[in-house]
Write a protein that holds these residues in place. Sequence first.
Motif, PDB file in Angstrom:
ATOM      1  N   ASP A  37      -0.657   9.723   1.531  1.00  0.00           N
ATOM      2  CA  ASP A  37       0.227   8.626   1.932  1.00  0.00           C
ATOM      3  C   ASP A  37       1.373   9.136   2.802  1.00  0.00           C
ATOM      4  O   ASP A  37       1.710   8.541   3.834  1.00  0.00           O
ATOM      5  CB  ASP A  37       0.803   7.930   0.704  1.00  0.00           C
ATOM      6  CG  ASP A  37      -0.203   7.028   0.003  1.00  0.00           C
ATOM      7  OD1 ASP A  37      -1.289   6.807   0.573  1.00  0.00           O
ATOM      8  OD2 ASP A  37       0.092   6.572  -1.115  1.00  0.00           O
ATOM      9  N   GLN A  41       1.964   8.175   6.724  1.00  0.00           N
ATOM     10  CA  GLN A  41       3.184   7.431   7.059  1.00  0.00           C
ATOM     11  C   GLN A  41       4.059   8.206   8.037  1.00  0.00           C
ATOM     12  O   GLN A  41       4.632   7.627   8.978  1.00  0.00           O
ATOM     13  CB  GLN A  41       3.973   7.117   5.787  1.00  0.00           C
ATOM     14  CG  GLN A  41       3.365   6.037   4.928  1.00  0.00           C
ATOM     15  CD  GLN A  41       4.351   5.497   3.912  1.00  0.00           C
ATOM     16  OE1 GLN A  41       5.173   4.632   4.191  1.00  0.00           O
ATOM     17  NE2 GLN A  41       4.267   6.023   2.708  1.00  0.00           N
ATOM     18  N   HIS A  52      11.774   7.064   9.659  1.00  0.00           N
ATOM     19  CA  HIS A  52      11.143   7.294   8.355  1.00  0.00           C
ATOM     20  C   HIS A  52      11.562   8.691   7.909  1.00  0.00           C
ATOM     21  O   HIS A  52      10.767   9.598   7.810  1.00  0.00           O
ATOM     22  CB  HIS A  52       9.619   7.178   8.492  1.00  0.00           C
ATOM     23  CG  HIS A  52       8.892   7.303   7.186  1.00  0.00           C
ATOM     24  ND1 HIS A  52       8.876   6.292   6.259  1.00  0.00           N
ATOM     25  CD2 HIS A  52       8.156   8.303   6.658  1.00  0.00           C
ATOM     26  CE1 HIS A  52       8.152   6.673   5.217  1.00  0.00           C
ATOM     27  NE2 HIS A  52       7.704   7.892   5.440  1.00  0.00           N
TER      28      HIS A  52
END
Length: 287
Positions: A37, A41, A52
């Motif tokens: 993940d 991402q 992010h």
Amino acid sequence: MANSKTMPGAHNVQVNLSNSIYSALQKRCVTTGDSLDHVVQDALAKALGVEHHTVFQVSTSTALVEGIYQGCVTVGTIKTHGDFGLGTFDALNGEGLMLDGVVYQALGDGSVVQPPDSATAPFWVSAEFEADRTAVIETIGSWEDLCAHIDQQRTSANIFTAIRIDGVFDQIHYRVACKSAPGTDLVTATSHQAEFTLNNIEGTLLGFWSPDYMRTLNVPGYHLHLLSKDRKHGGHVLGVQAQNLKIQVMDANNLVMALPESPAFLKADLSKDPAAALHQAEGAHAK
């Protein structure tokens, strides 16, 4: 492509990947230790220009307080998780700094060296530093004064903030932890820390602000290390006086942790609140 909401603010996305991309994803996860993940991402955020910012952390503040500071992650691995950060080294042997992708070790004798990639750290916090905001601090008279000025740049009390401050420091007081025997609690280990004061020194303060609710995982509040421009001095900042400092801050809304698998960590009682011990260990000691 299917898209279904799984939790507030998160979505489950199904996509078809080529064998080469899937293999590259698997290799990255194995190499860095990051989850699938996180890797996906992070790659998408960079490709799409979405902020992010991630903090990568090794072990916990409570483990340090309990004397669990045997190295568990190599410097080489730390470098794959950012270009900016701080921590310490095996057996609490000095202060760790990472600036512009280079890792430094400030030692108790006042020297600064570049440790080999094989050197290990029991605690570390790092990030890929990308400033969200930049400002100039005109005058700083104390550590408390500095913290108050940085407070003005933070946007929330509930996320991490990475901090970089560059300039000439009229005076700066800092300490360096000295090598200690395994199992020695942090307060005892830092009771004989080396302390230094420098005047008119150019350099960088780097580190993080962590929310109070994270105190069992990280040092709550401000945790800053000094690295001089000539790379000859460094350590954990205790006090500062300066003028015309450039400050850059980055909001970090994503946390990735790597926990030790040593017997000492796995069997330790880490349920205690370390706040008081951290406050005592992180501050200056009376001579």
